[in-house]
Design a protein around this motif. Structure first.
Motif, PDB file in Angstrom:
ATOM      1  N   PRO A  99     -16.014  -2.186   3.488  1.00  0.00           N
ATOM      2  CA  PRO A  99     -15.268  -3.247   4.192  1.00  0.00           C
ATOM      3  C   PRO A  99     -13.829  -3.392   3.717  1.00  0.00           C
ATOM      4  CG  PRO A  99     -17.053  -4.184   2.847  1.00  0.00           C
ATOM      5  CD  PRO A  99     -17.209  -2.701   2.817  1.00  0.00           C
ATOM      6  N   VAL A 100     -13.570  -3.067   2.448  1.00  0.00           N
ATOM      7  CA  VAL A 100     -12.193  -3.144   1.932  1.00  0.00           C
ATOM      8  C   VAL A 100     -11.334  -2.088   2.625  1.00  0.00           C
ATOM      9  CG1 VAL A 100     -10.741  -2.860  -0.114  1.00  0.00           C
ATOM     10  CG2 VAL A 100     -12.933  -4.073  -0.295  1.00  0.00           C
ATOM     11  N   LEU A 101     -11.832  -0.856   2.721  1.00  0.00           N
ATOM     12  CA  LEU A 101     -11.060   0.203   3.387  1.00  0.00           C
ATOM     13  C   LEU A 101     -10.911  -0.081   4.879  1.00  0.00           C
ATOM     14  CD1 LEU A 101     -12.244   3.489   1.643  1.00  0.00           C
ATOM     15  CD2 LEU A 101     -10.406   1.918   1.013  1.00  0.00           C
ATOM     16  N   LYS A 102     -11.942  -0.653   5.474  1.00  0.00           N
ATOM     17  CA  LYS A 102     -11.848  -1.009   6.906  1.00  0.00           C
ATOM     18  C   LYS A 102     -10.727  -2.023   7.123  1.00  0.00           C
ATOM     19  CE  LYS A 102     -14.562  -2.659  10.785  1.00  0.00           C
ATOM     20  NZ  LYS A 102     -14.567  -4.042  11.212  1.00  0.00           N
ATOM     21  N   ARG A 103     -10.671  -3.041   6.257  1.00  0.00           N
ATOM     22  CA  ARG A 103      -9.635  -4.072   6.380  1.00  0.00           C
ATOM     23  C   ARG A 103      -8.238  -3.465   6.186  1.00  0.00           C
ATOM     24  NH1 ARG A 103     -11.292  -7.087   2.538  1.00  0.00           N
ATOM     25  NH2 ARG A 103      -9.714  -6.580   0.980  1.00  0.00           N
ATOM     26  N   LEU A 104      -8.094  -2.589   5.177  1.00  0.00           N
ATOM     27  CA  LEU A 104      -6.797  -1.949   4.942  1.00  0.00           C
ATOM     28  C   LEU A 104      -6.395  -1.066   6.119  1.00  0.00           C
ATOM     29  CD1 LEU A 104      -7.220  -0.968   1.185  1.00  0.00           C
ATOM     30  CD2 LEU A 104      -5.752  -2.781   2.118  1.00  0.00           C
ATOM     31  N   TRP A 105      -7.343  -0.340   6.676  1.00  0.00           N
ATOM     32  CA  TRP A 105      -7.060   0.539   7.810  1.00  0.00           C
ATOM     33  C   TRP A 105      -6.603  -0.281   9.022  1.00  0.00           C
ATOM     34  CZ3 TRP A 105      -9.841   1.375  12.522  1.00  0.00           C
ATOM     35  CH2 TRP A 105      -9.380   2.479  13.256  1.00  0.00           C
ATOM     36  N   GLU A 106      -7.277  -1.392   9.265  1.00  0.00           N
ATOM     37  CA  GLU A 106      -6.897  -2.254  10.392  1.00  0.00           C
ATOM     38  C   GLU A 106      -5.498  -2.832  10.202  1.00  0.00           C
ATOM     39  OE1 GLU A 106     -10.192  -4.962  10.318  1.00  0.00           O
ATOM     40  OE2 GLU A 106     -11.381  -3.744  11.722  1.00  0.00           O
ATOM     41  N   ARG A 107      -5.095  -3.039   8.943  1.00  0.00           N
ATOM     42  CA  ARG A 107      -3.757  -3.574   8.649  1.00  0.00           C
ATOM     43  C   ARG A 107      -2.712  -2.475   8.490  1.00  0.00           C
ATOM     44  NH1 ARG A 107      -5.471  -7.978   3.993  1.00  0.00           N
ATOM     45  NH2 ARG A 107      -6.638  -9.364   5.352  1.00  0.00           N
ATOM     46  N   LYS A 108      -3.160  -1.217   8.675  1.00  0.00           N
ATOM     47  CA  LYS A 108      -2.265  -0.055   8.534  1.00  0.00           C
ATOM     48  C   LYS A 108      -1.686   0.054   7.117  1.00  0.00           C
ATOM     49  CE  LYS A 108      -0.905   0.085  13.437  1.00  0.00           C
ATOM     50  NZ  LYS A 108      -2.208  -0.260  13.892  1.00  0.00           N
ATOM     51  N   LYS A 109      -2.515  -0.236   6.139  1.00  0.00           N
ATOM     52  CA  LYS A 109      -2.136  -0.161   4.729  1.00  0.00           C
ATOM     53  C   LYS A 109      -3.020   0.893   4.067  1.00  0.00           C
ATOM     54  CE  LYS A 109       0.679  -3.754   4.595  1.00  0.00           C
ATOM     55  NZ  LYS A 109       2.088  -3.638   4.230  1.00  0.00           N
ATOM     56  N   TRP A 110      -2.522   2.112   3.991  1.00  0.00           N
ATOM     57  CA  TRP A 110      -3.348   3.187   3.413  1.00  0.00           C
ATOM     58  C   TRP A 110      -2.621   3.971   2.327  1.00  0.00           C
ATOM     59  CZ3 TRP A 110      -3.280   2.890   8.943  1.00  0.00           C
ATOM     60  CH2 TRP A 110      -2.137   3.469   9.532  1.00  0.00           C
ATOM     61  N   ASP A 111      -1.535   3.447   1.796  1.00  0.00           N
ATOM     62  CA  ASP A 111      -0.866   4.147   0.701  1.00  0.00           C
ATOM     63  C   ASP A 111      -1.699   3.982  -0.576  1.00  0.00           C
ATOM     64  OD1 ASP A 111       0.641   1.810  -1.088  1.00  0.00           O
ATOM     65  OD2 ASP A 111       0.335   1.280   1.023  1.00  0.00           O
ATOM     66  N   PRO A 112      -1.662   4.960  -1.487  1.00  0.00           N
ATOM     67  CA  PRO A 112      -2.515   4.912  -2.677  1.00  0.00           C
ATOM     68  C   PRO A 112      -2.352   3.650  -3.519  1.00  0.00           C
ATOM     69  CG  PRO A 112      -1.644   7.119  -2.408  1.00  0.00           C
ATOM     70  CD  PRO A 112      -0.965   6.265  -1.383  1.00  0.00           C
ATOM     71  N   ALA A 113      -1.129   3.151  -3.692  1.00  0.00           N
ATOM     72  CA  ALA A 113      -0.917   1.969  -4.542  1.00  0.00           C
ATOM     73  C   ALA A 113      -1.635   0.743  -3.971  1.00  0.00           C
ATOM     74  CB  ALA A 113       0.576   1.690  -4.690  1.00  0.00           C
ATOM     75  N   THR A 114      -1.545   0.532  -2.659  1.00  0.00           N
ATOM     76  CA  THR A 114      -2.194  -0.621  -2.028  1.00  0.00           C
ATOM     77  C   THR A 114      -3.713  -0.487  -2.086  1.00  0.00           C
ATOM     78  OG1 THR A 114      -0.314  -0.901  -0.531  1.00  0.00           O
ATOM     79  CG2 THR A 114      -2.398  -1.925   0.131  1.00  0.00           C
ATOM     80  N   VAL A 115      -4.213   0.720  -1.830  1.00  0.00           N
ATOM     81  CA  VAL A 115      -5.663   0.949  -1.857  1.00  0.00           C
ATOM     82  C   VAL A 115      -6.190   0.748  -3.284  1.00  0.00           C
ATOM     83  CG1 VAL A 115      -7.468   2.679  -1.525  1.00  0.00           C
ATOM     84  CG2 VAL A 115      -5.607   2.485   0.137  1.00  0.00           C
ATOM     85  N   ARG A 116      -5.481   1.269  -4.261  1.00  0.00           N
ATOM     86  CA  ARG A 116      -5.895   1.114  -5.663  1.00  0.00           C
ATOM     87  C   ARG A 116      -5.971  -0.364  -6.040  1.00  0.00           C
ATOM     88  NH1 ARG A 116      -2.012   3.653  -7.644  1.00  0.00           N
ATOM     89  NH2 ARG A 116      -3.002   5.706  -7.583  1.00  0.00           N
ATOM     90  N   ALA A 117      -4.945  -1.128  -5.706  1.00  0.00           N
ATOM     91  CA  ALA A 117      -4.922  -2.557  -6.054  1.00  0.00           C
ATOM     92  C   ALA A 117      -6.092  -3.298  -5.415  1.00  0.00           C
ATOM     93  CB  ALA A 117      -3.588  -3.174  -5.617  1.00  0.00           C
ATOM     94  N   ALA A 118      -6.385  -2.973  -4.159  1.00  0.00           N
ATOM     95  CA  ALA A 118      -7.483  -3.655  -3.459  1.00  0.00           C
ATOM     96  C   ALA A 118      -8.833  -3.334  -4.090  1.00  0.00           C
ATOM     97  CB  ALA A 118      -7.479  -3.251  -1.982  1.00  0.00           C
ATOM     98  N   LEU A 119      -9.019  -2.105  -4.546  1.00  0.00           N
ATOM     99  CA  LEU A 119     -10.302  -1.731  -5.152  1.00  0.00           C
ATOM    100  C   LEU A 119     -10.418  -2.236  -6.590  1.00  0.00           C
ATOM    101  CD1 LEU A 119     -10.791   1.839  -3.664  1.00  0.00           C
ATOM    102  CD2 LEU A 119     -11.868  -0.302  -2.944  1.00  0.00           C
ATOM    103  N   LEU A 120      -9.299  -2.322  -7.300  1.00  0.00           N
ATOM    104  CA  LEU A 120      -9.344  -2.907  -8.644  1.00  0.00           C
ATOM    105  C   LEU A 120      -9.729  -4.385  -8.560  1.00  0.00           C
ATOM    106  CD1 LEU A 120      -6.242  -1.226 -10.343  1.00  0.00           C
ATOM    107  CD2 LEU A 120      -8.673  -0.730 -10.749  1.00  0.00           C
ATOM    108  N   ASP A 121      -9.379  -5.033  -7.446  1.00  0.00           N
ATOM    109  CA  ASP A 121      -9.768  -6.435  -7.240  1.00  0.00           C
ATOM    110  C   ASP A 121     -11.278  -6.594  -7.134  1.00  0.00           C
ATOM    111  OD1 ASP A 121      -7.198  -7.392  -7.376  1.00  0.00           O
ATOM    112  OD2 ASP A 121      -6.930  -7.583  -5.188  1.00  0.00           O
ATOM    113  N   LEU A 122     -12.004  -5.500  -6.841  1.00  0.00           N
ATOM    114  CA  LEU A 122     -13.469  -5.571  -6.793  1.00  0.00           C
ATOM    115  C   LEU A 122     -14.074  -5.522  -8.193  1.00  0.00           C
ATOM    116  CD1 LEU A 122     -14.375  -3.204  -3.804  1.00  0.00           C
ATOM    117  CD2 LEU A 122     -14.320  -5.710  -3.820  1.00  0.00           C
ATOM    118  N   GLY A 123     -13.234  -5.283  -9.213  1.00  0.00           N
ATOM    119  CA  GLY A 123     -13.726  -5.269 -10.584  1.00  0.00           C
ATOM    120  C   GLY A 123     -13.843  -3.878 -11.185  1.00  0.00           C
ATOM    121  N   TYR A 124     -13.478  -2.847 -10.430  1.00  0.00           N
ATOM    122  CA  TYR A 124     -13.516  -1.493 -10.993  1.00  0.00           C
ATOM    123  C   TYR A 124     -12.349  -1.305 -11.954  1.00  0.00           C
ATOM    124  CZ  TYR A 124     -16.570  -0.673  -6.966  1.00  0.00           C
ATOM    125  OH  TYR A 124     -17.581  -0.744  -6.034  1.00  0.00           O
ATOM    126  N   GLU A 125     -12.499  -0.383 -12.884  1.00  0.00           N
ATOM    127  CA  GLU A 125     -11.413  -0.013 -13.795  1.00  0.00           C
ATOM    128  C   GLU A 125     -10.942   1.388 -13.444  1.00  0.00           C
ATOM    129  OE1 GLU A 125     -11.980  -0.458 -17.999  1.00  0.00           O
ATOM    130  OE2 GLU A 125     -13.386  -2.111 -17.676  1.00  0.00           O
TER     131      GLU A 125
END
Length: 201
Positions: A99-125
């Motif tokens: 769902p995080v990638l789906k939301r980013l794709w819908e917002r046209k945000k697919w650069d690595p820095a934005t994707v990394r920040a969104a996934l780190l927010d899920l608690g991954y290191e």
């Protein structure tokens, strides 16, 4: 010096010559077995001797494109096996990431820095490597898409590739780009970990 054969019709000499001529003419056009087809019936071609299906004797069973040594040459492109428990855990993590990638794709945000920040927010290191190149903590890697040749030049498409190491034998592999996004689970690849290796080797 010309060879002359004399004899009357019906004589042993003429009968013997006639028999030799018939045997020679009878064998014309017949294909004989060579060393490579020894054991095949006389008159059988090499390809027919290889098998009734006409398959090459050099093709490995299950070879993707039929090339010799396909399985050996493409072993690095096969992910490892996951245990059932690891596969269940990987599926659970994939369901968190999708769902995080789906939301980013819908917002046209697919650069690595934005994707990394969104996934780190899920608690991954973020995965770290030691000086020896081996993993040294963390489980998440987000990087640019693999480059590919287009119109005779190397191009790196917009987007991000995601690799999450869930266990030693289980990964979540994903990407998000302009055209689509995808999240899958797989065992690690022998040389590239969670990321599918590029074509060519």
């Amino acid at each position: 010096m010309p060879l002359s054969i004399s004899g009357r019709p019906g004589s042993p000499t003429m009968t013997g010559l006639a028999l030799v001529a018939v045997l020679c003419l009878g064998g014309c056009g017949e294909q004989r077995a060579t060393d490579s087809t020894a054991g095949a019936p006389t008159g059988t071609s090499r390809s027919a001797a290889a098998g009734a299906s006409g398959a090459s004797p050099y093709v490995e069973p299950g070879a993707g494109d039929g090339a010799p040594h396909y399985n050996e040459n493409n072993g690095y492109r096969r992910p490892g096996d996951m245990s059932p428990a690891s596969a269940t855990d990987a599926t659970r993590e994939a369901d968190r990431i999708r769902p995080v990638l789906k939301r980013l794709w819908e917002r046209k945000k697919w650069d690595p820095a934005t994707v990394r920040a969104a996934l780190l927010d899920l608690g991954y290191e973020e995965e770290r490597t030691g000086s020896n190149g081996k993993p040294n903590g963390g489980t998440l890697t987000v990087r640019a898409m693999n480059s590919r040749f287009t119109d005779g030049r190397e191009v790196t498409p917009e987007g991000a590739s995601v690799g999450l190491r869930v266990h030693a034998d289980a990964c979540v592999t994903a990407f998000v780009q302009k055209s689509n996004y995808e999240v899958t689970t797989n065992g690690p690849y022998p040389e590239t970990g969670c990321f599918e290796p590029p074509s060519g080797h």
